[in-house]
Design an enzyme around this catalytic site. Structure first.
Site, PDB file in Angstrom:
ATOM      1  N   ASP A 153      42.010 -69.562 -43.687  1.00  0.00           N
ATOM      2  CA  ASP A 153      43.050 -68.796 -43.652  1.00  0.00           C
ATOM      3  C   ASP A 153      44.350 -69.179 -44.050  1.00  0.00           C
ATOM      4  OD1 ASP A 153      41.036 -67.261 -42.257  1.00  0.00           O
ATOM      5  OD2 ASP A 153      41.353 -67.826 -40.260  1.00  0.00           O
ATOM      6  N   ASP A 167      38.902 -61.018 -44.400  1.00  0.00           N
ATOM      7  CA  ASP A 167      39.104 -60.516 -43.086  1.00  0.00           C
ATOM      8  C   ASP A 167      39.785 -59.103 -43.495  1.00  0.00           C
ATOM      9  OD1 ASP A 167      38.178 -62.849 -41.778  1.00  0.00           O
ATOM     10  OD2 ASP A 167      40.071 -63.496 -41.847  1.00  0.00           O
TER      11      ASP A 167
END
Length: 201
Positions: A153, A167
């Site tokens: 991330d 995402d």
């Protein structure tokens, strides 16, 4: 030509009514229903979106991991940072301690979406785009979890857990899908209101 009945009075002959090539011309003709199964163009569109989403997500993760050490960040603007973190859970860091369960659930979700698309790919023109983004994002993160045990991330807004492009694709795809379903639900109601208004004296 008139036929005579048993009493000798003339009897009108019923016309022979036929519809097309049907043997029983008096049988009601049902309206043909359009198949909602995904056709070749829908599958091509879905595959293109899926592979584009996977490629974009994997490329950005590769750039981040090659230029930033783990937990290193770069301030971009305002609350937006590029922050290199690892996440073993699902989107936004949820269920980080249940990697095996997340992998199984993600695989089942992707399989279900493909089955749904095979049966209903022609239902709405934006369905390949919406499901393509969701499947592409889910598959890209799934590949990382299987290969590495975690996902990278890097998009950090400070007031929200870090996330990645995969995402974002999932959220955008779900949003498009919900919007399309709402619009499709309202269209018959709008048509019904117009028809009722037109029938009023």
């Amino acid at each position: 030509m008139n036929e005579r009945s048993s009493t000798g009075s003339p009897r009108a002959r019923m016309p022979d009514v036929r519809v097309g090539s049907m043997q029983n011309g008096m049988a009601p003709v049902s309206i043909a229903e359009r198949s909602l199964r995904a056709g070749s163009m829908q599958w091509v569109s879905l595959a293109a979106i899926v592979f584009a989403a996977i490629a974009a997500d994997q490329l950005t993760k590769s750039v981040v991991t090659s230029h930033l050490r783990l937990d290193e960040g770069i301030h971009v603007v305002g609350p937006f940072w590029i922050h290199h973190v690892q996440n073993s859970g699902i989107a936004f860091g949820l269920f980080a301690s249940a990697t095996a369960v997340v992998i199984a659930l993600t695989a089942l979700a992707v399989a279900w979406m493909l089955t749904f698309f095979a049966r209903s790919g022609s239902r709405h023109p934006v369905l390949p785009v919406a499901l393509g983004l969701v499947i592409g994002g889910s598959t890209s993160n799934l590949l990382d979890r299987v290969r590495l045990g975690y996902v990278t991330d890097f998009l950090d807004l400070r007031y929200w857990p870090s996330f990645n492009l995969a995402d974002s694709f999932i959220v955008i795809g779900v949003g498009i899908l919900l919007t399309a379903l709402i619009v499709a639900e309202r269209e018959p109601r709008r048509a019904r209101h117009v028809r009722d208004a037109a029938s009023r004296p």
